[in-house]
Design a protein around this motif. Structure first.
Motif, PDB file in Angstrom:
ATOM      1  N   GLY A 199      -2.782   0.874  -7.856  1.00 15.75           N
ATOM      2  CA  GLY A 199      -1.941   1.919  -8.403  1.00 15.75           C
ATOM      3  C   GLY A 199      -0.691   1.300  -8.988  1.00 15.75           C
ATOM      4  O   GLY A 199      -0.524   0.083  -9.014  1.00 15.75           O
ATOM      5  N   GLU A 219      -8.948   0.966  -2.788  1.00 13.46           N
ATOM      6  CA  GLU A 219      -9.103   1.576  -4.095  1.00 13.46           C
ATOM      7  C   GLU A 219      -8.539   0.667  -5.177  1.00 13.46           C
ATOM      8  O   GLU A 219      -7.908  -0.346  -4.888  1.00 13.46           O
ATOM      9  CB  GLU A 219      -8.374   2.927  -4.145  1.00 13.46           C
ATOM     10  CG  GLU A 219      -9.047   4.034  -3.337  1.00 13.46           C
ATOM     11  CD  GLU A 219      -8.357   5.357  -3.528  1.00 13.46           C
ATOM     12  OE1 GLU A 219      -7.252   5.373  -4.099  1.00 13.46           O
ATOM     13  OE2 GLU A 219      -8.912   6.376  -3.114  1.00 13.46           O
ATOM     14  N   GLN A 265      -4.445   2.110  -1.421  1.00 15.44           N
ATOM     15  CA  GLN A 265      -4.145   1.921  -2.839  1.00 15.44           C
ATOM     16  C   GLN A 265      -2.851   1.140  -2.957  1.00 15.44           C
ATOM     17  O   GLN A 265      -1.814   1.562  -2.470  1.00 15.44           O
ATOM     18  CB  GLN A 265      -4.016   3.267  -3.554  1.00 15.44           C
ATOM     19  CG  GLN A 265      -3.792   3.130  -5.050  1.00 15.44           C
ATOM     20  CD  GLN A 265      -3.634   4.472  -5.727  1.00 15.44           C
ATOM     21  OE1 GLN A 265      -2.611   5.134  -5.568  1.00 15.44           O
ATOM     22  NE2 GLN A 265      -4.640   4.872  -6.476  1.00 15.44           N
ATOM     23  N   TRP A 266      -2.912  -0.002  -3.604  1.00 19.52           N
ATOM     24  CA  TRP A 266      -1.731  -0.844  -3.721  1.00 19.52           C
ATOM     25  C   TRP A 266      -0.842  -0.399  -4.870  1.00 19.52           C
ATOM     26  O   TRP A 266      -1.315  -0.046  -5.944  1.00 19.52           O
ATOM     27  CB  TRP A 266      -2.156  -2.287  -3.954  1.00 19.52           C
ATOM     28  CG  TRP A 266      -2.615  -2.987  -2.719  1.00 19.52           C
ATOM     29  CD1 TRP A 266      -3.237  -2.431  -1.645  1.00 19.52           C
ATOM     30  CD2 TRP A 266      -2.469  -4.374  -2.432  1.00 19.52           C
ATOM     31  NE1 TRP A 266      -3.497  -3.387  -0.706  1.00 19.52           N
ATOM     32  CE2 TRP A 266      -3.036  -4.596  -1.157  1.00 19.52           C
ATOM     33  CE3 TRP A 266      -1.929  -5.455  -3.118  1.00 19.52           C
ATOM     34  CZ2 TRP A 266      -3.080  -5.849  -0.559  1.00 19.52           C
ATOM     35  CZ3 TRP A 266      -1.973  -6.707  -2.535  1.00 19.52           C
ATOM     36  CH2 TRP A 266      -2.536  -6.898  -1.261  1.00 19.52           C
ATOM     37  N   GLU A 285       0.824  -1.196   0.000  1.00 23.86           N
ATOM     38  CA  GLU A 285       0.000   0.000   0.000  1.00 23.86           C
ATOM     39  C   GLU A 285       0.867   1.258   0.000  1.00 23.86           C
ATOM     40  O   GLU A 285       1.939   1.291   0.592  1.00 23.86           O
ATOM     41  CB  GLU A 285      -0.926   0.000   1.209  1.00 23.86           C
ATOM     42  CG  GLU A 285      -1.930  -1.132   1.158  1.00 23.86           C
ATOM     43  CD  GLU A 285      -2.427  -1.530   2.538  1.00 23.86           C
ATOM     44  OE1 GLU A 285      -3.604  -1.370   2.799  1.00 23.86           O
ATOM     45  OE2 GLU A 285      -1.601  -2.012   3.333  1.00 23.86           O
TER      46      GLU A 285
END
Length: 203
Positions: A202, A199, A136-137, A128
């Motif tokens: 990313g 989320e 968000q990874w 993350e």
């Protein structure tokens, strides 16, 4: 009488005894905090470990306790500012590798070369990008594992049940869009110290 669950033992190549005092301190912290470890270590001598969810600095404290308790040899990436404090030598001793998050180029290649040069390596990463807000990874851990041809070992710190969950390794196929949702789903029932939504991935 109920016997406590024995601590899982890493393969010999991944062990780093630091002395009985550090081992005792790590196990005392976990015991007093009500933490238990479920699962087993991989048989692979090389793998990328992803530890999630990362929602608090307490994640690091628990992680250090686990490293001491299991006498584990681990390398991990941390933001470079952590290594500009009086704790620099301690972090390096723990296996920390400073990374400037503003300069992304070269990190994946450097990690891949690190795997090539040693017979055994556990590289721990937090997938993350932040401890705050939505989760968000980043995909760096995936490309490191893919390029180095090593499996990914998911480890969850569940603060609700106080369980460190050692999950089976995941072998990436090279298809990020297919694999990443499968990896993230492994953490659906792992609760960080602070709950937050997940989320889209990313990069």
């Amino acid at each position: 009488m109920h016997q406590p669950t024995p601590y899982p033992v890493p393969i010999e190549a991944l062990r780093q005894p630091r002395g009985w005092l550090w081992r005792a301190l790590g196990r005392a912290y976990l015991r007093l905090g009500g933490w238990r470890i479920e699962g087993a270590f991989p048989e692979d001598p090389k793998f990328t470990t992803i530890v999630a969810p990362h929602t608090s600095n307490w994640d690091f404290v628990v992680g250090v306790a686990v490293v001491f308790a299991l006498e584990l040899r681990v390398s991990w990436l941390g933001k470079h500012s952590l290594f500009q404090t009086p704790l620099r030598r301690f972090f390096l001793w723990l296996g920390g590798i400073p990374v400037n998050r503003q300069v992304r180029h070269g990190v994946v290649d450097a990690c891949v070369k690190a795997f090539e040069g040693v017979p055994a390596l556990l590289l721990a990463l937090a997938p993350e990008g932040t401890r705050k807000g939505a989760s968000q990874w980043r995909s760096g851990f995936y490309w490191i594992a893919t390029a180095a041809d090593v499996p990914i070992w998911p480890v969850g710190f569940d603060f609700r049940d106080h369980v460190i969950r050692l999950m089976p390794v995941f072998h990436p196929t090279g298809n990020l869009e297919t694999d990443l949702p499968l990896i993230q789903a492994l953490f659906d029932r792992v609760h960080g110290l602070r709950e937050r939504p997940l989320e889209a991935p990313g990069s």
